[in-house]
Design an enzyme around this catalytic site. Structure first.
Site, short mmCIF file in Angstrom:
data_model
loop_
_atom_site.label_atom_id
_atom_site.label_comp_id
_atom_site.label_asym_id
_atom_site.label_seq_id
_atom_site.Cartn_x
_atom_site.Cartn_y
_atom_site.Cartn_z
N THR A 126 0.82 -1.22 0.00
CA THR A 126 0.00 0.00 0.00
C THR A 126 0.85 1.27 0.00
OG1 THR A 126 -0.16 0.09 2.41
CG2 THR A 126 -1.86 -1.17 1.24
N HIS A 242 -8.13 4.57 0.65
CA HIS A 242 -7.41 3.79 -0.37
C HIS A 242 -6.96 2.41 0.16
CE1 HIS A 242 -7.00 7.60 -2.59
NE2 HIS A 242 -6.42 8.13 -1.54
O1 RIB Z 1 -2.57 7.48 -3.89
C1 RIB Z 1 -2.96 6.97 -2.65
C2 RIB Z 1 -1.88 6.13 -2.05
O2 RIB Z 1 -0.71 6.92 -1.84
C3 RIB Z 1 -2.24 5.57 -0.66
O3 RIB Z 1 -1.59 4.36 -0.45
C4 RIB Z 1 -1.70 6.62 0.26
O4 RIB Z 1 -1.41 6.09 1.56
C5 RIB Z 1 -0.43 6.99 -0.44
O5 RIB Z 1 0.55 6.01 -0.11
CA CA Z 2 -0.14 4.13 1.49
#
Ligand code: RIB
Ligand code: CA
Length: 312
Positions: A126, A242
């Site tokens: 992530t 997200h």
């Molecule tokens: O674009 C959103 C992503 O970028 C998410 O994972 C946020 O935490 C950043 O890492």
């Molecule tokens: Ca992230």
């Protein structure tokens, strides 16, 4: 059947909610380790943040690792304007009891995968994909051990959030993303097209505020802070969650609709660097390499998240 996972992230308030959801699923997920990568804020803060979040969760047995402090090729970029100077603004920052392992994240990923059976381990990513790509470059023999790569990243119809055509995680390290999307292992990708369907709202925050535990209170504080920027930018009532989409997919895949697509990553053009070319309509004739998420059941997603937060 419990799924073995390695989590790689860049906390980030939404990464924090992803971790809270993952650690509230002990029957479904066997978390082998959590790795930090430079992304939303520099590595020195993301590595500290995974330890702070570990303390808040009450984690005592899942190890924490520090990974790469800069992308494979491009100059590093951070997003304090979104996440705040500390990355998990919205809670009091403290010196955590949880300590980082002496081993680096890339070593941990390589060693853990090499000792696993084929198709045994799921990678949840992530943040920028630097740690994962670095492990693949160092030891290609890890590839058959990967059951699935579940990544938050990319954008198609939604356009970019850090440039007009690129999503942040991919943009920060497009060369790493290219390596991962071309690795040949099963990928499920949750880009802005689906994560922008799960903006928080005052009623969501009210439901979280009703929960009387440390994790829920931290969630409320972080999401209240995290909401301010995107709400203004997107004229929304809150922020898009997200990163929790990755874990929600592992716990309740039926919440999502995904389509088998070929995805390529732009690594040359200055204008569209980090763009994900999602071939949703199969116009390239190239073989599909990703299950691209394009729809989510919003109410079911938040019911899952809030119910799991209530278990702490
Ligand atoms: O674009 C959103 C992503 O970028 C998410 O994972 C946020 O935490 C950043 O890492
Ligand atoms: Ca992230």
């Amino acid at each position: 059947m419990q799924r073995k996972v390695i989590i790689d992230c860049d906390p980030g308030q939404d990464d924090a909610l992803m971790l809270f959801l993952a650690f509230a699923a002990p029957k479904e997920l066997n978390i082998l380790g959590v790795c930090a990568v430079a992304g939303n804020v520099p590595l020195e803060k993301t590595q500290r943040n995974i330890c702070i979040l570990s303390d808040i969760i009450g984690n005592e047995n899942v190890p924490m690792f520090a990974g790469c402090d800069k992308p494979l090729t491009n100059v590093g970029l951070t997003a304090e304007h979104v996440h705040g100077r500390e990355g998990i603004d919205g809670i009091d920052i403290f010196s955590p009891k949880t300590k980082l392992q002496p081993k680096g994240a890339v070593d941990f990923i390589v060693e853990t995968l090499l000792s696993a059976a084929d198709d045994e381990i799921t990678l949840v990513v992530t943040g920028p994909l630097t740690n994962i790509a670095s492990a693949m470059l160092r030891e290609p023999a890890i590839l058959p051990k990967i059951r699935e790569i579940v990544v938050m990243g990319g954008a198609m119809r939604e356009g970019g959030n850090i440039t007009p055509s690129a999503e942040f995680n991919i943009f920060v390290d497009p060369h790493a993303a290219k390596i991962v999307f071309e690795c040949g292992r099963p990928i499920a990708a949750f880009g802005l097209d689906v994560t922008h369907q799960v903006f928080t709202s005052p009623s969501v925050l009210e439901r979280i505020a009703m929960l009387d535990n440390r994790v829920a209170k931290a969630s409320h504080g972080m999401l209240s802070f995290f909401g301010r920027y995107d709400a203004q930018k997107y004229r929304a009532q809150g922020a898009p969650l997200h990163d929790p989409c990755t874990i929600a997919y592992l716990l309740q895949p039926e919440l999502f609709e995904l389509k088998s697509c070929n995805i390529r990553v732009e690594t040359d053009s200055e204008l569209t660097m980090g763009h994900t070319g999602v071939d949703f309509w199969g116009v390239t004739g190239l073989p599909a390499n990703t299950q691209w998420a394009y729809s989510v059941h919003r109410d079911g997603f938040f019911d899952l998240l809030i119910e799991r937060l209530s278990r702490y």
